[in-house]
Motif scaffolding. Structure first.
Motif, PDB file in Angstrom:
ATOM      1  N   ILE A  70      83.579 -24.062  44.678  1.00 18.93           N
ATOM      2  CA  ILE A  70      83.023 -25.355  45.075  1.00 18.93           C
ATOM      3  C   ILE A  70      81.711 -25.203  45.845  1.00 18.93           C
ATOM      4  O   ILE A  70      80.815 -26.047  45.733  1.00 18.93           O
ATOM      5  CB  ILE A  70      84.052 -26.157  45.887  1.00 18.93           C
ATOM      6  N   SER A  71      81.566 -24.128  46.613  1.00 17.38           N
ATOM      7  CA  SER A  71      80.334 -23.937  47.384  1.00 17.38           C
ATOM      8  C   SER A  71      79.119 -23.812  46.475  1.00 17.38           C
ATOM      9  O   SER A  71      78.008 -24.237  46.845  1.00 17.38           O
ATOM     10  CB  SER A  71      80.458 -22.704  48.283  1.00 17.38           C
ATOM     11  N   ASP A  82      71.613 -33.171  39.251  1.00 18.66           N
ATOM     12  CA  ASP A  82      72.437 -34.355  39.007  1.00 18.66           C
ATOM     13  C   ASP A  82      73.265 -34.273  37.727  1.00 18.66           C
ATOM     14  O   ASP A  82      73.929 -35.242  37.363  1.00 18.66           O
ATOM     15  CB  ASP A  82      71.564 -35.618  38.976  1.00 18.66           C
ATOM     16  N   LEU A  83      73.253 -33.133  37.041  1.00 16.72           N
ATOM     17  CA  LEU A  83      74.153 -32.973  35.893  1.00 16.72           C
ATOM     18  C   LEU A  83      75.600 -32.893  36.383  1.00 16.72           C
ATOM     19  O   LEU A  83      75.853 -32.465  37.510  1.00 16.72           O
ATOM     20  CB  LEU A  83      73.825 -31.692  35.124  1.00 16.72           C
ATOM     21  N   PRO A  84      76.559 -33.276  35.549  1.00 14.11           N
ATOM     22  CA  PRO A  84      77.959 -33.030  35.902  1.00 14.11           C
ATOM     23  C   PRO A  84      78.211 -31.540  36.126  1.00 14.11           C
ATOM     24  O   PRO A  84      77.706 -30.705  35.361  1.00 14.11           O
ATOM     25  CB  PRO A  84      78.726 -33.547  34.683  1.00 14.11           C
ATOM     26  N   ILE A  85      78.941 -31.213  37.171  1.00  9.85           N
ATOM     27  CA  ILE A  85      79.227 -29.813  37.508  1.00  9.85           C
ATOM     28  C   ILE A  85      80.737 -29.616  37.546  1.00  9.85           C
ATOM     29  O   ILE A  85      81.431 -30.232  38.353  1.00  9.85           O
ATOM     30  CB  ILE A  85      78.614 -29.427  38.869  1.00  9.85           C
ATOM     31  N   LEU A  86      81.234 -28.756  36.666  1.00 10.41           N
ATOM     32  CA  LEU A  86      82.656 -28.434  36.620  1.00 10.41           C
ATOM     33  C   LEU A  86      82.902 -27.173  37.433  1.00 10.41           C
ATOM     34  O   LEU A  86      82.322 -26.114  37.153  1.00 10.41           O
ATOM     35  CB  LEU A  86      83.109 -28.223  35.175  1.00 10.41           C
ATOM     36  N   VAL A  87      83.764 -27.282  38.449  1.00 11.54           N
ATOM     37  CA  VAL A  87      84.155 -26.125  39.251  1.00 11.54           C
ATOM     38  C   VAL A  87      85.341 -25.472  38.539  1.00 11.54           C
ATOM     39  O   VAL A  87      86.455 -25.996  38.558  1.00 11.54           O
ATOM     40  CB  VAL A  87      84.519 -26.528  40.687  1.00 11.54           C
ATOM     41  N   LEU A  88      85.101 -24.335  37.920  1.00 12.17           N
ATOM     42  CA  LEU A  88      86.086 -23.729  37.033  1.00 12.17           C
ATOM     43  C   LEU A  88      87.237 -23.068  37.781  1.00 12.17           C
ATOM     44  O   LEU A  88      88.329 -22.909  37.239  1.00 12.17           O
ATOM     45  CB  LEU A  88      85.395 -22.697  36.133  1.00 12.17           C
ATOM     46  N   GLY A  89      87.015 -22.665  39.011  1.00 11.63           N
ATOM     47  CA  GLY A  89      88.073 -22.031  39.792  1.00 11.63           C
ATOM     48  C   GLY A  89      89.061 -23.046  40.330  1.00 11.63           C
ATOM     49  O   GLY A  89      88.769 -24.245  40.400  1.00 11.63           O
ATOM     50  N   CYS A  91      91.188 -25.461  42.740  1.00  8.59           N
ATOM     51  CA  CYS A  91      90.835 -26.174  43.968  1.00  8.59           C
ATOM     52  C   CYS A  91      92.038 -26.193  44.900  1.00  8.59           C
ATOM     53  O   CYS A  91      93.182 -26.079  44.467  1.00  8.59           O
ATOM     54  CB  CYS A  91      90.346 -27.588  43.658  1.00  8.59           C
ATOM     55  N   THR A  92      91.755 -26.318  46.178  1.00  8.89           N
ATOM     56  CA  THR A  92      92.796 -26.356  47.198  1.00  8.89           C
ATOM     57  C   THR A  92      92.648 -27.646  47.997  1.00  8.89           C
ATOM     58  O   THR A  92      91.592 -28.296  47.950  1.00  8.89           O
ATOM     59  CB  THR A  92      92.669 -25.146  48.142  1.00  8.89           C
ATOM     60  N   PRO A  93      93.674 -28.047  48.740  1.00 10.74           N
ATOM     61  CA  PRO A  93      93.571 -29.291  49.519  1.00 10.74           C
ATOM     62  C   PRO A  93      92.361 -29.354  50.437  1.00 10.74           C
ATOM     63  O   PRO A  93      91.809 -30.437  50.670  1.00 10.74           O
ATOM     64  CB  PRO A  93      94.884 -29.303  50.301  1.00 10.74           C
ATOM     65  N   SER A  94      91.910 -28.220  50.955  1.00 10.98           N
ATOM     66  CA  SER A  94      90.742 -28.231  51.835  1.00 10.98           C
ATOM     67  C   SER A  94      89.458 -28.579  51.087  1.00 10.98           C
ATOM     68  O   SER A  94      88.440 -28.902  51.708  1.00 10.98           O
ATOM     69  CB  SER A  94      90.590 -26.873  52.526  1.00 10.98           C
ATOM     70  N   ASP A  95      89.500 -28.510  49.758  1.00 14.86           N
ATOM     71  CA  ASP A  95      88.320 -28.820  48.942  1.00 14.86           C
ATOM     72  C   ASP A  95      88.235 -30.291  48.545  1.00 14.86           C
ATOM     73  O   ASP A  95      87.171 -30.753  48.115  1.00 14.86           O
ATOM     74  CB  ASP A  95      88.328 -27.994  47.645  1.00 14.86           C
ATOM     75  N   PHE A  96      89.342 -31.027  48.638  1.00 18.39           N
ATOM     76  CA  PHE A  96      89.400 -32.357  48.026  1.00 18.39           C
ATOM     77  C   PHE A  96      88.255 -33.261  48.472  1.00 18.39           C
ATOM     78  O   PHE A  96      87.593 -33.902  47.653  1.00 18.39           O
ATOM     79  CB  PHE A  96      90.739 -33.027  48.353  1.00 18.39           C
ATOM     80  N   ALA A  97      88.015 -33.321  49.775  1.00 15.50           N
ATOM     81  CA  ALA A  97      86.980 -34.227  50.285  1.00 15.50           C
ATOM     82  C   ALA A  97      85.599 -33.839  49.773  1.00 15.50           C
ATOM     83  O   ALA A  97      84.755 -34.711  49.514  1.00 15.50           O
ATOM     84  CB  ALA A  97      86.987 -34.226  51.814  1.00 15.50           C
ATOM     85  N   TYR A  98      85.366 -32.542  49.589  1.00 22.16           N
ATOM     86  CA  TYR A  98      84.053 -32.086  49.126  1.00 22.16           C
ATOM     87  C   TYR A  98      83.835 -32.400  47.646  1.00 22.16           C
ATOM     88  O   TYR A  98      82.705 -32.667  47.228  1.00 22.16           O
ATOM     89  CB  TYR A  98      83.893 -30.596  49.398  1.00 22.16           C
ATOM     90  N   PHE A  99      84.904 -32.368  46.872  1.00 21.03           N
ATOM     91  CA  PHE A  99      84.773 -32.773  45.475  1.00 21.03           C
ATOM     92  C   PHE A  99      84.283 -34.214  45.382  1.00 21.03           C
ATOM     93  O   PHE A  99      83.433 -34.544  44.554  1.00 21.03           O
ATOM     94  CB  PHE A  99      86.110 -32.622  44.744  1.00 21.03           C
ATOM     95  N   VAL A 100      84.829 -35.055  46.231  1.00 17.02           N
ATOM     96  CA  VAL A 100      84.439 -36.464  46.233  1.00 17.02           C
ATOM     97  C   VAL A 100      83.019 -36.630  46.762  1.00 17.02           C
ATOM     98  O   VAL A 100      82.178 -37.300  46.148  1.00 17.02           O
ATOM     99  CB  VAL A 100      85.424 -37.299  47.069  1.00 17.02           C
ATOM    100  N   GLU A 127      87.949 -41.711  43.813  1.00 19.20           N
ATOM    101  CA  GLU A 127      88.330 -41.142  42.523  1.00 19.20           C
ATOM    102  C   GLU A 127      87.587 -39.824  42.338  1.00 19.20           C
ATOM    103  O   GLU A 127      86.587 -39.563  43.010  1.00 19.20           O
ATOM    104  CB  GLU A 127      87.993 -42.097  41.367  1.00 19.20           C
ATOM    105  N   CYS A 128      88.073 -39.017  41.416  1.00 18.28           N
ATOM    106  CA  CYS A 128      87.417 -37.748  41.120  1.00 18.28           C
ATOM    107  C   CYS A 128      87.636 -37.404  39.650  1.00 18.28           C
ATOM    108  O   CYS A 128      88.743 -37.570  39.127  1.00 18.28           O
ATOM    109  CB  CYS A 128      87.971 -36.630  42.008  1.00 18.28           C
ATOM    110  N   LYS A 129      86.589 -36.941  39.001  1.00 14.61           N
ATOM    111  CA  LYS A 129      86.724 -36.473  37.627  1.00 14.61           C
ATOM    112  C   LYS A 129      87.359 -35.088  37.617  1.00 14.61           C
ATOM    113  O   LYS A 129      87.190 -34.310  38.556  1.00 14.61           O
ATOM    114  CB  LYS A 129      85.356 -36.440  36.945  1.00 14.61           C
ATOM    115  N   ALA A 130      88.076 -34.797  36.532  1.00 19.14           N
ATOM    116  CA  ALA A 130      88.782 -33.521  36.472  1.00 19.14           C
ATOM    117  C   ALA A 130      88.960 -33.063  35.031  1.00 19.14           C
ATOM    118  O   ALA A 130      88.881 -33.862  34.092  1.00 19.14           O
ATOM    119  CB  ALA A 130      90.148 -33.647  37.151  1.00 19.14           C
ATOM    120  N   HIS A 131      89.184 -31.770  34.880  1.00 22.25           N
ATOM    121  CA  HIS A 131      89.579 -31.167  33.619  1.00 22.25           C
ATOM    122  C   HIS A 131      90.855 -30.376  33.861  1.00 22.25           C
ATOM    123  O   HIS A 131      91.029 -29.794  34.946  1.00 22.25           O
ATOM    124  CB  HIS A 131      88.496 -30.222  33.089  1.00 22.25           C
TER     125      HIS A 131
END
Length: 204
Positions: A70-71, A82-89, A91-100, A127-131
Motif C-alpha cells: 500500500i505504501s 490518477d490511474l487506478p492502482i491495484l495493491v496486489l499484496g 491488505c490488513t485492518p491497519s490498511d483499510f483507512a488508507y485504501f479509502v 466504499e472501496c474498489k477491490a479485486h
C-alpha cells in the motif's frame, strides 16, 4: 568510485520512457479494446523507477498500475498519479483507512479480511474498489479457485465494490511448464463460471 572489479563488474541499466509508451501502445493494438492493461510498477519498477514508469505507462495508454504494498500506491498518489492502482499484496485492518483515503484498489485474499473490511466501510460510510486474489497453484495467498462458497460470500458484501479477480502464475517464466497451463485452466473455469462473470466487470 572504487576501481572496477573484473570479478564483480558494474551493471548499467537504461530505461526509455518512449520505448515503454510504444510497447504499451503495441500491446493495445494486439488485444480487444475491452481488455484492460495493468502495468506492475512494484519494487520501484524493479529498479527502473516507479514514478517515471508509471507516468510513461499512463501516457502510453495503460489502464491500471499494480503495486505490491500500500505504501507504494500512496507514494504514486502523492505525486499526482490518477490511474487506478491495484495493491496486489494482502491488505490488513491497519490498511483499510488508507485504501479509502488514497483511493486504492484492494486485493482481497480471504473471507475474514473481506468481512472485516466491509464492516469498516459500513461503519465509516465509505466504499472501496477491490479485486479477488485467486490461488490457482502458487500456494501463497488467495481464495482457492474451487472455494465457490467463500468466493460467493465475499462477492455478496455490500461496501466492497469488486471489479474483478486475478491469479499469480508460479511458473510463467518457464516456457512449456505444464503447471502454467493447469493454473490458467483453473482460473479460466472460475472466470467463466456464473460467479466469475458476475464479479469480472473488467478484464485486465
Amino acid at each position: 568510485r572504487p576501481p572496477r572489479s573484473t570479478l564483480f563488474p558494474y551493471t548499467s541499466l537504461f530505461r526509455s520512457s518512449i520505448a515503454l509508451c510504444n510497447n504499451i501502445q503495441f500491446i493495445r493494438s494486439q488485444i480487444p479494446a475491452s481488455t484492460k492493461i495493468l502495468l506492475p510498477v512494484k519494487a520501484d519498477s524493479y529498479g527502473h523507477g516507479s514514478l517515471a514508469c508509471s507516468f510513461a505507462a499512463k501516457f502510453g495508454g495503460a489502464d491500471y498500475l499494480g503495486v505490491d504494498h500500500i505504501s507504494e500506491g500512496m507514494l504514486l498518489r502523492q505525486y499526482g498519479m490518477d490511474l487506478p492502482i491495484l495493491v496486489l499484496g494482502p491488505c490488513t485492518p491497519s490498511d483499510f483507512a488508507y485504501f479509502v483515503e488514497y483511493q486504492l484498489t484492494a486485493a482481497i485474499t480471504d473471507l475474514r479480511t473481506a468481512v472485516a473490511f466491509d464492516q469498516f466501510l459500513g461503519e465509516t460510510g465509505t466504499e472501496c474498489k477491490a479485486h479477488l486474489a485467486i490461488d490457482t497453484g502458487m500456494n501463497r495467498y488467495g481464495f482457492d479457485a474451487e472455494d465457490f462458497n467463500n468466493i460467493r460470500a465475499a462477492l455478496s458484501l455490500k461496501h466492497l465494490k469488486f471489479e474483478g479477480m486475478f491469479t499469480h502464475l508460479a511458473t510463467a517464466d518457464m516456457p512449456g511448464n505444464p503447471k502454467t497451463e493447469i493454473q490458467i485452466q483453473r482460473f479460466t473455469r472460475l472466470v467463466e463460471s456464473k460467479i466469475g462473470r458476475a464479479s469480472c466487470r473488467e478484464r485486465v
